[in-house]
Design an enzyme around this catalytic site. Structure first.
Site, PDB file in Angstrom:
ATOM      1  N   GLU A   1       0.941  -1.052  -0.047  1.00 54.14           N
ATOM      2  CA  GLU A   1       0.091  -0.038   0.134  1.00 54.14           C
ATOM      3  C   GLU A   1       0.857   1.067  -0.051  1.00 54.14           C
ATOM      4  O   GLU A   1       1.592   1.503   0.833  1.00 54.14           O
ATOM      5  CB  GLU A   1      -0.655   0.056   1.167  1.00 54.14           C
ATOM      6  CG  GLU A   1      -2.274   0.002   0.965  1.00 54.14           C
ATOM      7  CD  GLU A   1      -2.966  -0.029  -0.061  1.00 54.14           C
ATOM      8  OE1 GLU A   1      -2.892   0.784  -0.838  1.00 54.14           O
ATOM      9  OE2 GLU A   1      -3.537  -1.350  -0.262  1.00 54.14           O
TER      10      GLU A   1
ATOM     11  N   CYS B   1      -1.779   8.845   3.067  1.00 57.22           N
ATOM     12  CA  CYS B   1      -1.638   8.488   1.564  1.00 57.22           C
ATOM     13  C   CYS B   1      -3.175   8.682   0.734  1.00 57.22           C
ATOM     14  O   CYS B   1      -3.068   8.705  -0.468  1.00 57.22           O
ATOM     15  CB  CYS B   1      -1.340   6.827   1.589  1.00 57.22           C
ATOM     16  SG  CYS B   1      -2.677   6.019   2.267  1.00 57.22           S
TER      17      CYS B   1
END
Ligand code: UN1
Length: 478
Positions: free
Chosen positions: A248, A282
């Site tokens: 990720e 993010c």
């Protein structure tokens, strides 16, 4: 008076001390908190992997009810301790107190969710094409799982890797970021008191060197990593050794604002997505893609809203924006913003003036940015965003899909048609309609596409895919 916390690794249920190799200080306040800890080397990684391997057997022997109870106990302990842990996160990483406490509660709910999943690991059984025979599918533990986690969600991200790993019978070797190791240590203390077999979760401390040693170690069956693209690209290499890899990484997430959007809500979405958590998510909004029909009004309203934000000590409940997490992050953001300004771009607010005392960096917004500009292509992990002005929905989608990432994307519109079209055409794993690009639920799948992610989804029931091996058995009774 500065409080000093000296941390140790945790292997096989024991603390393993070492000489101090890294230091983290409260990024908001001088002389408040100093954390130091050692760096794991390859020999210690091997010890931790051996301990985890033994724990896989002990976890299986203890059975699913013991596991479910232990995960539920961790969830309850986190919930009961949310104030204390929230304050530690605020002091260690600079995350605002409300966000920090909220994150501890989210971690608690994640453990609680996976306590239930432990008992719901349902397989399938169907008839075989061979008369009298049957086919069964079951989901077995992978074995030893390495988890490498970042500092920006210092307890929720570890929770959403460790909880499903344990639920499905794996043991874990975990390396938290050196910026959030004290929070990691606090979680380890709670896990240690949960009744899980020793070595079910081992925590190794350190910076990139320890992470590299862990991702290159023998005996690891799977690695789940959340962090930067550069590090993810190194962790990815483990797949060559047939280690299962889940990554990720970053995103340069876009929020589209169409001319028919509710202006106040669009401003809230943009400001929250771009600047809350000091842009250190993010899923943060980096690109605000605005239709020319609303752009001038929208930009003015964003400017007015940002002027009201309270930047300050994360421990003050009134603070909305805290500092960046560490001096090196501030230096990195300042350098990236300097590079953008060197191309001739001028900020609407913030910019090179934005660097403040300690690790604070004020919200920064550039206008008239193009997809080919650095701001259109590269992630800046801080409170920095650009306005991309476009004409109409199709141009907005083209801009949205105009870079290599695909984590989160949003649209603000009152048009059902455009909302539906956006969900169909946006290249991203997470899609938000009239909501900020950041801020996700703990019981739904999470992950991106393209350069943002690799491997199956995290969180919710989808997490089982990564943390289990699917076994298909044929049998014919004789
Ligand atoms: C969120 O937006 O609530 O590191 C979660 C990150 C992501 C998690 C975002 N992996 O920011």
């Amino acid at each position: 008076m500065t409080e000093t916390i000296t941390l140790s690794h945790h292997v096989a249920g024991r603390a393993v001390a070492g000489s101090a190799a890294f230091e983290q200080r409260n990024p908001a306040v001088a002389d408040d908190l100093r954390i130091e800890g050692p760096e794991a080397d390859a020999a210690l990684v091997a010890e931790a992997v051996t301990a985890a391997r033994a724990a896989v057997t002990a976890i299986e022997a203890a059975g699913i009810e013991a596991r479910a109870d232990a995960l539920a106990r961790i969830g309850r302990a986190l919930m009961a301790d949310a104030d204390r842990l929230g304050l530690l996160i605020a002091r260690e990483t600079g995350k605002t107190l409300g966000d920090s406490k909220g994150e501890v509660m989210r971690a608690a709910r994640i453990f609680d969710f996976f306590a239930g999943e432990t008992l719901r690991n349902v397989g399938e059984r169907f008839a075989s094409t061979r008369p009298g025979a049957t086919v069964e599918v079951e989901y077995a533990a992978v074995g030893v799982v390495a988890a490498i986690t970042p500092w920006n969600f210092p307890i929720a991200i570890p929770a959403w890797k460790i909880a499903p790993a344990l639920a499905f019978g794996n043991a874990v070797v975990w390396k938290p970021s050196e910026i959030s190791s004290a929070t990691g240590d606090a979680l380890m203390a709670i896990i240690a008191a949960s009744g899980l077999p020793a070595g079910s979760v081992n925590m190794l401390l350190g910076a990139g060197g320890a992470g590299k040693a862990l991702s290159e170690a023998d005996g690891i069956d799977a690695i789940s990593f959340t962090g930067s693209v550069a590090t993810g690209d190194r962790v990815r290499l483990s797949a060559r050794r047939n280690v299962r890899v889940q990554l990720e990484m970053g995103g340069v997430n876009g929020l589209i604002v169409l001319a028919d959007a509710d202006l106040d809500n669009a401003v809230d979405c943009a400001v929250n997505g771009a600047f809350f958590a000091a842009g250190q998510r993010c899923t943060a909004t980096s690109r605000i893609i605005v239709d020319n029909g609303i752009a001038d009004r929208f930009v003015e309203a964003v400017r007015a809203k940002v002027a009201t934000l309270k930047i300050g000590d994360p421990r003050d409940p009134a603070t909305q924006i805290g500092p960046l997490a560490a001096p090196r992050q501030k230096e990195l953001i300042a350098r990236q913003v300097g590079d953008v300004e060197a191309t001739g771009a001028r900020p609407l607010f913030g910019g090179s003036e934005a660097a403040m005392e300690q690790c604070f960096y004020a919200p920064t917004l550039f206008d008239h940015v193009a997809t080919s500009d650095a701001l259109g292509q590269e992630e800046i992990f801080g409170p920095v965003a650009g306005i991309f002005r476009v004409d109409g929905f199709d141009a907005a989608i083209e801009a949205l899909n105009g870079n290599r990432f695909g984590l989160s994307a949003g649209i603000c519109t009152r048009s059902l048609l455009h909302a539906e079209e956006f969900k169909r055409r946006a290249r991203a794993g997470m899609l938000m309609v009239n909501l900020p690009t950041a801020g996700v639920d703990y019981h739904a799948p999470f992950g991106g596409t393209a350069a943002s992610s690799l491997g199956p989804r995290e969180q919710g029931r989808a997490a089982r895919t990564f943390y289990t091996i699917m076994k298909t058995s044929y049998q014919k009774p004789l």
